[in-house]
Design a protein around this motif. Structure first.
Motif, PDB file in Angstrom:
ATOM      1  N   ASP A 175      99.916  80.517  78.111  1.00  0.00           N
ATOM      2  CA  ASP A 175      99.757  80.362  76.669  1.00  0.00           C
ATOM      3  C   ASP A 175      98.503  81.042  76.130  1.00  0.00           C
ATOM      4  OD1 ASP A 175     102.029  78.427  76.750  1.00  0.00           O
ATOM      5  OD2 ASP A 175     100.572  77.339  77.975  1.00  0.00           O
ATOM      6  N   LYS A 176      98.352  80.980  74.810  1.00  0.00           N
ATOM      7  CA  LYS A 176      97.190  81.602  74.166  1.00  0.00           C
ATOM      8  C   LYS A 176      95.947  80.729  74.243  1.00  0.00           C
ATOM      9  CE  LYS A 176      99.930  84.256  70.860  1.00  0.00           C
ATOM     10  NZ  LYS A 176     100.288  84.444  69.443  1.00  0.00           N
ATOM     11  N   GLU A 214     104.732  74.990  79.393  1.00  0.00           N
ATOM     12  CA  GLU A 214     105.110  75.747  78.179  1.00  0.00           C
ATOM     13  C   GLU A 214     105.655  77.200  78.329  1.00  0.00           C
ATOM     14  OE1 GLU A 214     104.791  73.900  74.954  1.00  0.00           O
ATOM     15  OE2 GLU A 214     104.619  72.500  76.562  1.00  0.00           O
ATOM     16  N   GLU A 215     105.397  78.094  77.338  1.00  0.00           N
ATOM     17  CA  GLU A 215     105.983  79.462  77.203  1.00  0.00           C
ATOM     18  C   GLU A 215     105.138  80.685  77.660  1.00  0.00           C
ATOM     19  OE1 GLU A 215     108.363  77.100  76.054  1.00  0.00           O
ATOM     20  OE2 GLU A 215     109.305  78.965  75.520  1.00  0.00           O
ATOM     21  N   PRO A 216     105.692  82.021  77.711  1.00  0.00           N
ATOM     22  CA  PRO A 216     104.939  83.203  78.210  1.00  0.00           C
ATOM     23  C   PRO A 216     104.448  84.304  77.228  1.00  0.00           C
ATOM     24  CG  PRO A 216     107.280  83.382  78.771  1.00  0.00           C
ATOM     25  CD  PRO A 216     107.115  82.175  77.868  1.00  0.00           C
ATOM     26  N   ASP A 217     103.851  85.506  77.807  1.00  0.00           N
ATOM     27  CA  ASP A 217     103.344  86.759  77.172  1.00  0.00           C
ATOM     28  C   ASP A 217     102.464  87.598  78.143  1.00  0.00           C
ATOM     29  OD1 ASP A 217     104.209  87.680  74.664  1.00  0.00           O
ATOM     30  OD2 ASP A 217     103.161  86.118  73.600  1.00  0.00           O
ATOM     31  N   ALA A 218     101.219  88.392  77.668  1.00  0.00           N
ATOM     32  CA  ALA A 218     100.300  89.078  78.621  1.00  0.00           C
ATOM     33  C   ALA A 218      98.942  89.467  78.037  1.00  0.00           C
ATOM     34  CB  ALA A 218     100.984  90.308  79.211  1.00  0.00           C
ATOM     35  N   ASN A 232      88.224  84.762  71.787  1.00  0.00           N
ATOM     36  CA  ASN A 232      89.429  84.210  72.392  1.00  0.00           C
ATOM     37  C   ASN A 232      90.594  85.168  72.239  1.00  0.00           C
ATOM     38  OD1 ASN A 232      90.402  83.836  69.802  1.00  0.00           O
ATOM     39  ND2 ASN A 232      89.617  81.746  69.675  1.00  0.00           N
ATOM     40  N   PRO A 233      91.596  85.014  73.106  1.00  0.00           N
ATOM     41  CA  PRO A 233      92.670  85.993  73.164  1.00  0.00           C
ATOM     42  C   PRO A 233      93.755  85.827  72.128  1.00  0.00           C
ATOM     43  CG  PRO A 233      92.968  84.354  74.842  1.00  0.00           C
ATOM     44  CD  PRO A 233      91.693  84.021  74.154  1.00  0.00           C
ATOM     45  N   VAL A 262      84.487  79.215  86.232  1.00  0.00           N
ATOM     46  CA  VAL A 262      85.909  79.256  85.860  1.00  0.00           C
ATOM     47  C   VAL A 262      86.169  80.474  84.992  1.00  0.00           C
ATOM     48  CG1 VAL A 262      87.789  78.061  84.671  1.00  0.00           C
ATOM     49  CG2 VAL A 262      86.057  76.731  85.891  1.00  0.00           C
ATOM     50  N   SER A 263      87.174  81.271  85.341  1.00  0.00           N
ATOM     51  CA  SER A 263      87.643  82.362  84.485  1.00  0.00           C
ATOM     52  C   SER A 263      89.086  82.064  84.106  1.00  0.00           C
ATOM     53  CB  SER A 263      87.581  83.700  85.235  1.00  0.00           C
ATOM     54  OG  SER A 263      86.268  83.959  85.670  1.00  0.00           O
ATOM     55  N   VAL A 264      89.394  82.206  82.820  1.00  0.00           N
ATOM     56  CA  VAL A 264      90.753  81.905  82.351  1.00  0.00           C
ATOM     57  C   VAL A 264      91.490  83.198  82.044  1.00  0.00           C
ATOM     58  CG1 VAL A 264      92.139  80.528  80.746  1.00  0.00           C
ATOM     59  CG2 VAL A 264      89.790  79.813  81.266  1.00  0.00           C
ATOM     60  N   ALA A 265      92.663  83.376  82.631  1.00  0.00           N
ATOM     61  CA  ALA A 265      93.542  84.507  82.317  1.00  0.00           C
ATOM     62  C   ALA A 265      94.651  83.967  81.412  1.00  0.00           C
ATOM     63  CB  ALA A 265      94.120  85.106  83.593  1.00  0.00           C
ATOM     64  N   TYR A 266      94.639  84.379  80.140  1.00  0.00           N
ATOM     65  CA  TYR A 266      95.583  83.843  79.159  1.00  0.00           C
ATOM     66  C   TYR A 266      96.873  84.656  79.098  1.00  0.00           C
ATOM     67  CZ  TYR A 266      91.679  81.083  77.377  1.00  0.00           C
ATOM     68  OH  TYR A 266      90.635  80.204  77.266  1.00  0.00           O
TER      69      TYR A 266
END
Length: 499
Positions: A175-176, A214-218, A232-233, A262-266
């Motif tokens: 998610d975003k 939940e849902e997807p993207d990149a 933020n992405p 911590v690194s977050v890949a959205y």
């Protein structure tokens, strides 16, 4: 199922989790002279302890793992059968267990829970956290780890990423924003700085919950620090499940010196998981020099990035545990794979009920309630199923319990108290709603969802003391148009307004 029935019980409940145990307690106490059986694979059951009402709808409790003998001592009419279910024959009203036992029932309640959706089956580098054994395995592996990849955005992922220390965490979410099962991007942004801060010492025991996804993207990998600066992405198996405080009392500590990283890949998912050998021979990979061949496992994400790590934690939601019950029967299943139940918790098969994560609530819901696979709902469904089975036997009418009138859940994330009420994320409202938000960095985040001038949902993070007032405003559907943004004015004691 040729074998002769060993015994027929008035009531049989399958599953030693919160839903099953609550249902068994209800039935055993209401029918002290009738034979009741609990079929559970493990030696322990999940018990609700320290139960308390926070308000008319909100409840808090701890979940403790206890030996099943505790139930037997409490209810002499209860038989506990330690085995998994192999098959069910609804037309003859009997169950066969994996150890060859055959048991008849007059009324059956299936509370077999759900199992984790694993990113990869039979991969020793991918770990799903579901029961006590897998939590202990996680602790053991983490103690030697320098980097892990956590995949998922529900409750288990949120808890785990915050609790882990001395190990780098790459957190991949679809998610975003983080935690969108539970809150919006604004609340996520409020919580994100907590991932940068050094972890506080363990606080008082807190309530936590099950997980969903939940849902997807990149996109690009953003660190918690980048997110907090505004970069933020996007717009803003068998064995019953763990207790909500599964990480309490176990050290979630890795082998690194750094306290938390911590690194977050959205907006990405896992494209491929490689072993060290596969990664080295894979021609399409362009490894960074420092990672080539030096990790046991590599995770390629759909955003094009690849990370080496010691192991992968799969926390991408759950699948209802229906398998042993379906063959040869005619159960109606919901889209999410759960057994469809009506407002009496009854399935499509006669005399068979279901409660907790294995079922899907298919009655016409209150406009302020939705099903989420959480501890609170497992307890409520188990309790209601027991009452419905009893009412059916006694030929008494029974209404849907008032706990299904308003969605309410209290938990703790990143050491903040979190209260969710009604349509807290404006679920199903489309564009027909407005939001009021109050945020004090590091202290509280308050969001109210209004539709037609009436409050229909709220998210409260921190010690706001607003839960009871907001719960009442949602339930009584008072027109709040006249108050406008004053509703969240911190200088006004809103409780005095509406007492």
């Amino acid at each position: 199922m040729e074998n002769k029935k060993e015994k027929t019980f008035k009531f049989v409940v399958v599953g030693g989790g919160i839903a099953g145990v609550t249902c068994v307690e209800q039935l055993s106490s209401q029918f002290p002279s009738e034979a009741v059986a609990l079929i559970t694979a493990g030696p322990h059951i999940k018990a609700v302890t320290n139960y308390k009402r926070v308000s008319s709808r909100l409840e808090e409790f701890d979940v403790e793992e206890k030996p099943s003998s505790v139930l037997k001592e409490k209810f002499p009419n209860l038989t506990i059968i330690h085995s998994a279910v192999k098959s069910l024959r609804t037309h003859t009203h009997c169950l066969e267990t994996t150890d060859g036992g055959v048991f008849g029932y007059e009324k059956l309640c299936i509370c077999s829970g759900a199992r984790p959706k694993l990113l990869a089956q039979e991969n020793s580098h991918v770990l799903g956290i579901r029961d006590t054994d897998s939590a202990q395995e996680f602790q053991k592996r983490l103690s030697k780890a320098k980097r892990i990849v956590v995949v998922g955005n529900g409750g288990i992922a949120l808890e785990l990423v915050y609790e882990v220390r001395r190990c780098e965490v790459i957190w991949a979410v679809k998610d975003k924003a983080i935690g969108n099962t539970f809150f919006d991007a604004g609340a996520a942004q409020f919580l994100i700085p907590s991932l940068e801060a050094d972890k506080e010492p363990a606080a008082t025991p807190c309530k936590r919950q099950r997980f969903t996804t939940e849902e997807p993207d990149a996109a690009h990998t953003f660190t918690a620090d980048e997110y907090s600066r505004g970069q933020n992405p996007g717009p803003v198996e068998s064995g019953s499940a763990l207790g909500p405080d599964w990480h309490r009392g176990i050290e979630l500590r890795g082998a690194e010196q750094v306290s938390r990283r911590v690194s977050v890949a959205y907006q990405c998912e896992v494209e491929h998981i490689f072993t060290s050998e596969e990664f080295l021979v894979s021609s399409q990979q362009r490894p960074k020099p420092d990672t080539a061949g030096s990790w046991p496992v590599y995770v390629q994400l759909t955003n094009g990035e690849t990370f080496g790590c010691d192991f992968v934690v799969s926390a991408t939601g759950v699948v209802p545990n229906t398998e042993p019950f379906l063959h040869g029967n005619n159960f109606s299943l919901a889209d999410d794979g759960g057994l469809q139940v009506d407002n009496h918790m009854m399935t499509s098969e006669t005399d068979v009920y279901a409660a907790g994560d294995v079922c899907s609530a298919c009655w016409e819901h209150s406009t302020l309630w939705q099903q989420m696979r959480l501890w609170t709902q497992a307890r409520q469904m188990g309790w209601h199923a027991g009452r419905c089975m009893a009412a059916d036997v006694l030929s008494e009418p029974i209404d849907l319990d008032f706990c299904f009138e308003l969605f309410s859940h209290v938990t703790k994330f990143f050491n903040y108290k979190v209260v969710l009420l009604g349509k807290f994320n404006a679920q199903g409202l489309g564009s027909d709603h407005e939001l009021l938000v109050r945020c004090t960095k590091g202290r509280e985040y308050v969001k109210v969802v209004l539709s037609g001038g009436r409050m229909v949902g709220a998210v409260l993070i921190g010690e706001t003391d607003l839960e009871e007032t907001f719960e009442n405003l949602i339930l009584n559907q008072m027109d709040l148009t006249a108050y406008g943004e004053e509703l969240l004015n911190p200088d006004i004691d809103i409780e005095d307004y509406f007492d």
